[in-house]
Design a protein around this motif. Structure first.
Motif, mmCIF file in Angstrom:
data_model
loop_
_atom_site.group_PDB
_atom_site.id
_atom_site.type_symbol
_atom_site.label_atom_id
_atom_site.label_comp_id
_atom_site.label_asym_id
_atom_site.label_seq_id
_atom_site.Cartn_x
_atom_site.Cartn_y
_atom_site.Cartn_z
ATOM 1 N N ALA A 78 32.961 61.300 115.997
ATOM 2 C CA ALA A 78 32.965 61.058 114.550
ATOM 3 C C ALA A 78 32.926 62.374 113.754
ATOM 4 C CB ALA A 78 31.760 60.202 114.168
ATOM 5 N N SER A 79 33.084 63.499 114.477
ATOM 6 C CA SER A 79 33.083 64.840 113.864
ATOM 7 C C SER A 79 31.786 65.152 113.126
ATOM 8 C CB SER A 79 34.265 65.006 112.902
ATOM 9 O OG SER A 79 35.462 64.699 113.538
ATOM 10 N N LEU A 80 30.675 64.682 113.676
ATOM 11 C CA LEU A 80 29.368 64.978 113.078
ATOM 12 C C LEU A 80 28.710 66.098 113.893
ATOM 13 C CD1 LEU A 80 28.418 61.267 112.511
ATOM 14 C CD2 LEU A 80 28.618 62.949 110.691
ATOM 15 N N LYS A 81 28.080 67.034 113.179
ATOM 16 C CA LYS A 81 27.507 68.212 113.851
ATOM 17 C C LYS A 81 26.148 67.877 114.473
ATOM 18 C CE LYS A 81 28.287 70.901 110.281
ATOM 19 N NZ LYS A 81 28.010 71.977 109.332
ATOM 20 N N VAL A 82 26.027 68.215 115.775
ATOM 21 C CA VAL A 82 24.788 67.942 116.499
ATOM 22 C C VAL A 82 24.137 69.268 116.888
ATOM 23 C CG1 VAL A 82 23.822 66.886 118.587
ATOM 24 C CG2 VAL A 82 25.758 65.812 117.443
ATOM 25 N N SER A 83 22.817 69.345 116.755
ATOM 26 C CA SER A 83 22.137 70.533 117.274
ATOM 27 C C SER A 83 20.786 70.135 117.853
ATOM 28 C CB SER A 83 21.987 71.605 116.187
ATOM 29 O OG SER A 83 20.972 71.241 115.295
ATOM 30 N N GLU A 84 20.143 71.093 118.506
ATOM 31 C CA GLU A 84 18.862 70.812 119.153
ATOM 32 C C GLU A 84 17.799 71.792 118.681
ATOM 33 O OE1 GLU A 84 18.832 69.122 123.515
ATOM 34 O OE2 GLU A 84 19.946 70.981 123.409
ATOM 35 N N VAL A 85 16.564 71.330 118.622
ATOM 36 C CA VAL A 85 15.446 72.251 118.381
ATOM 37 C C VAL A 85 14.361 71.933 119.416
ATOM 38 C CG1 VAL A 85 15.852 72.491 115.883
ATOM 39 C CG2 VAL A 85 14.286 70.743 116.699
ATOM 40 N N PRO A 86 13.601 72.964 119.802
ATOM 41 C CA PRO A 86 12.543 72.700 120.792
ATOM 42 C C PRO A 86 11.398 71.897 120.177
ATOM 43 C CG PRO A 86 12.604 75.037 120.188
ATOM 44 C CD PRO A 86 13.721 74.377 119.445
ATOM 45 N N VAL A 87 10.927 70.919 120.906
ATOM 46 C CA VAL A 87 9.756 70.141 120.460
ATOM 47 C C VAL A 87 8.820 69.940 121.643
ATOM 48 C CG1 VAL A 87 10.960 68.843 118.640
ATOM 49 C CG2 VAL A 87 10.849 67.902 120.948
ATOM 50 N N LYS A 88 7.607 69.576 121.324
ATOM 51 C CA LYS A 88 6.642 69.315 122.397
ATOM 52 C C LYS A 88 6.541 67.810 122.623
ATOM 53 C CE LYS A 88 2.267 70.882 124.111
ATOM 54 N NZ LYS A 88 1.380 72.017 124.076
ATOM 55 N N MET A 89 6.598 67.421 123.873
ATOM 56 C CA MET A 89 6.407 65.996 124.208
ATOM 57 C C MET A 89 5.307 65.869 125.245
ATOM 58 S SD MET A 89 10.121 64.240 124.364
ATOM 59 C CE MET A 89 11.420 64.695 123.225
ATOM 60 N N TYR A 90 4.541 64.796 125.099
ATOM 61 C CA TYR A 90 3.435 64.549 126.022
ATOM 62 C C TYR A 90 3.786 63.362 126.911
ATOM 63 C CZ TYR A 90 1.079 67.254 122.402
ATOM 64 O OH TYR A 90 0.739 68.224 121.489
ATOM 65 N N PRO A 91 3.151 63.255 128.086
ATOM 66 C CA PRO A 91 3.399 62.055 128.905
ATOM 67 C C PRO A 91 2.792 60.842 128.223
ATOM 68 C CG PRO A 91 1.700 63.422 129.897
ATOM 69 C CD PRO A 91 2.213 64.180 128.720
ATOM 70 N N GLU A 128 14.622 70.799 109.414
ATOM 71 C CA GLU A 128 15.143 72.010 108.771
ATOM 72 C C GLU A 128 16.677 72.152 108.862
ATOM 73 O OE1 GLU A 128 12.690 75.513 109.552
ATOM 74 O OE2 GLU A 128 14.493 76.706 109.162
ATOM 75 N N PRO A 129 17.276 72.094 110.047
ATOM 76 C CA PRO A 129 18.744 72.264 110.116
ATOM 77 C C PRO A 129 19.506 71.176 109.360
ATOM 78 C CG PRO A 129 17.747 72.343 112.307
ATOM 79 C CD PRO A 129 16.699 71.860 111.381
ATOM 80 N N VAL A 130 18.940 69.959 109.311
ATOM 81 C CA VAL A 130 19.612 68.861 108.608
ATOM 82 C C VAL A 130 19.542 69.085 107.105
ATOM 83 C CG1 VAL A 130 19.785 66.350 108.410
ATOM 84 C CG2 VAL A 130 18.829 67.340 110.459
ATOM 85 N N GLN A 131 18.367 69.461 106.621
ATOM 86 C CA GLN A 131 18.204 69.675 105.171
ATOM 87 C C GLN A 131 18.979 70.896 104.687
ATOM 88 O OE1 GLN A 131 13.843 69.418 104.998
ATOM 89 N NE2 GLN A 131 14.065 67.524 103.832
ATOM 90 N N LYS A 132 19.144 71.876 105.559
ATOM 91 C CA LYS A 132 19.926 73.066 105.181
ATOM 92 C C LYS A 132 21.429 72.812 105.282
ATOM 93 C CE LYS A 132 16.845 76.932 106.197
ATOM 94 N NZ LYS A 132 16.514 77.950 107.219
ATOM 95 N N GLY A 133 21.810 71.674 105.847
ATOM 96 C CA GLY A 133 23.228 71.343 105.996
ATOM 97 C C GLY A 133 23.873 72.004 107.204
ATOM 98 N N GLU A 134 23.045 72.552 108.107
ATOM 99 C CA GLU A 134 23.596 73.201 109.311
ATOM 100 C C GLU A 134 23.968 72.185 110.380
ATOM 101 O OE1 GLU A 134 20.714 77.081 108.626
ATOM 102 O OE2 GLU A 134 20.378 75.773 110.348
ATOM 103 N N ALA A 135 23.377 71.018 110.312
ATOM 104 C CA ALA A 135 23.687 69.970 111.296
ATOM 105 C C ALA A 135 23.513 68.604 110.642
ATOM 106 C CB ALA A 135 22.753 70.086 112.496
ATOM 107 N N ASP A 136 24.272 67.623 111.177
ATOM 108 C CA ASP A 136 24.100 66.248 110.686
ATOM 109 C C ASP A 136 23.016 65.533 111.484
ATOM 110 O OD1 ASP A 136 26.340 66.063 108.741
ATOM 111 O OD2 ASP A 136 27.543 66.509 110.515
ATOM 112 N N PHE A 137 22.900 65.930 112.738
ATOM 113 C CA PHE A 137 22.011 65.224 113.665
ATOM 114 C C PHE A 137 21.286 66.255 114.531
ATOM 115 C CE2 PHE A 137 21.273 63.144 117.762
ATOM 116 C CZ PHE A 137 20.769 61.915 117.397
ATOM 117 N N VAL A 138 19.966 66.176 114.551
ATOM 118 C CA VAL A 138 19.196 67.131 115.350
ATOM 119 C C VAL A 138 18.363 66.383 116.389
ATOM 120 C CG1 VAL A 138 17.392 68.891 115.291
ATOM 121 C CG2 VAL A 138 19.097 68.816 113.492
ATOM 122 N N VAL A 139 18.459 66.850 117.632
ATOM 123 C CA VAL A 139 17.690 66.244 118.721
ATOM 124 C C VAL A 139 16.511 67.153 119.036
ATOM 125 C CG1 VAL A 139 17.795 65.321 121.064
ATOM 126 C CG2 VAL A 139 19.881 65.499 119.712
#
Lengths: 241, 129
Positions: free
Chosen positions: A188-201, A103-114
């Motif tokens: 490289a002046s690229l915008k980074v942001s984070e979103v919560p995700v679920k990870m399993y062991p 979502e943030p990448v497609q909206k142009g709010e961030a270049d890279f989302v973790v």
């Protein structure tokens, strides 16, 4: 197709789980193309992934996680995908979060989302030694980038074409790309942001970081961060043009 | 330096020089890798013949004996060779990685083209990387 998205899965000997991962991605995203980068597996990873509906690119021999994901970036560039999602092939990442990651990448709010496991999605807790390493690199990255990044080692990511182009270059650290990548994106002046995700062991307890590898990882990462910082900044900025 | 030491050192220098040139001649060694070997054998040869220069160099580096200077010179040379090989290995690793990636991508494109129902994305591959 507008805004085509490619989901890449680096895989090494994941024949038992890759089909399920591909199917769950297809179910969660509808029509997204899935690319499995088979990193020289000796089992039936390719066949299992193809049967599940993924395209497979196979390395002639095992070259490691970083090289496998970079092959995926090059594939996405060559085939004109606008967005790329990267997800592990061992089932640790929940594909249901792909739309949120994009979502943030497609909206142009961030270049890279973790995708962060530490932002309140009730993910598993990594072992203590790993958590210590994560805190160390999180502190360094937060200081350097000037922005809080809670999960520097997450391989669950989404990004746009600018980042793909940057990662397909020789500046991409193929040997354990983690915290150093976030710093180079900042340079490289690229915008980074984070979103919560679920990870399993990991179901089989298998990890890239076993034996003496964690010691090498810490040494390599500190060195890589240091050289990234002392390198000519124009290398990072000019790469985008 | 005793005459025996001198003869031994000169013989080693000549042997290294001749063997290196011969390997380049037979194309078993590339010119770029022979430069350091030929250079060190020439330097050693001159220092053994011009003993005064070797003594001056020994005083300069603070070594006790001229033979020590020659040995230290040999070790420095071996370190330089190791560094040169490390640089070359890094270059080759990058080149091998890029080649293997290109090979994998081309093979995938080829397989998609051979498949009758290949997706439209497979057709517009190329460029940019």
């Amino acid at each position: 197709m507008t805004d085509p998205v490619l989901v890449i899965i680096p895989a090494f000997n994941e024949a038992t789980r890759i089909a399920e991962v591909v199917r769950s991605i297809k179910a969660a995203t509808g029509n997204f193309d899935v690319l499995v980068v088979n990193d020289g597996s000796s089992d039936r990873t390719t066949r299992a992934a193809e049967k599940a509906g993924a395209t497979v690119v196979s390395h002639p021999f095992n070259m490691g996680y970083g090289v496998a994901i970079q092959t995926g970036y090059k594939y996405a560039l060559q085939h004109d995908y606008d967005y790329l999602v990267q997800i592990d092939g061992d089932g640790q990442h929940d594909p249901a979060y792909i739309p949120k990651l994009l979502e943030p990448v497609q909206k142009g709010e961030a270049d890279f989302v973790v995708g962060s496991r530490f932002l309140g999605c009730d993910s598993y807790r990594p072992p203590l030694a790993r958590r210590i390493g994560m805190v160390l690199f999180r502190t360094i990255v937060t200081r350097v980038v000037g922005q809080k990044i809670s999960d520097c080692t997450s391989g669950y990511q989404a990004f746009n074409r600018r980042v793909m182009r940057f990662f397909a270059s020789d500046l991409f650290p193929c040997d354990y790309p983690d915290a150093d990548v976030l710093i180079s994106l900042h340079l490289a002046s690229l915008k980074v942001s984070e979103v919560p995700v679920k990870m399993y062991p990991n179901a089989e307890g298998k990890s890239m970081h076993s034996g003496f590898k964690p010691f090498y990882y810490v040494f390599k990462m500190l060195l890589s961060i240091f050289v990234t910082l002392v390198r000519d900044r124009r290398l990072y900025r000019g790469d985008d043009q | 330096m005793t005459p025996n030491q001198k003869v031994f050192a000169l013989t080693v220098c000549i042997l290294v020089f001749v063997i290196t040139v011969n390997m380049v001649r037979k194309r078993r060694l590339r010119e770029e890798y022979s430069v350091l070997w030929l250079g060190i054998s020439l330097v050693m040869f001159i220092l053994v013949l011009k003993y005064d220069w070797l003594v001056m160099l020994t005083d300069l580096v603070g070594a006790a004996l001229p033979t020590t200077t020659l040995f230290v010179g040999g070790i420095v040379f071996l370190i330089l060779i190791a560094v040169q090989f490390s640089i070359k290995l890094s270059t080759f690793s990058d080149q091998l990685k890029n080649l293997a990636q290109d090979n994998a991508l081309l093979r995938s494109d080829l397989e998609q083209l051979r498949t009758p129902n290949s997706e439209e994305h497979a057709n517009d591959g190329n460029a940019e990387v």
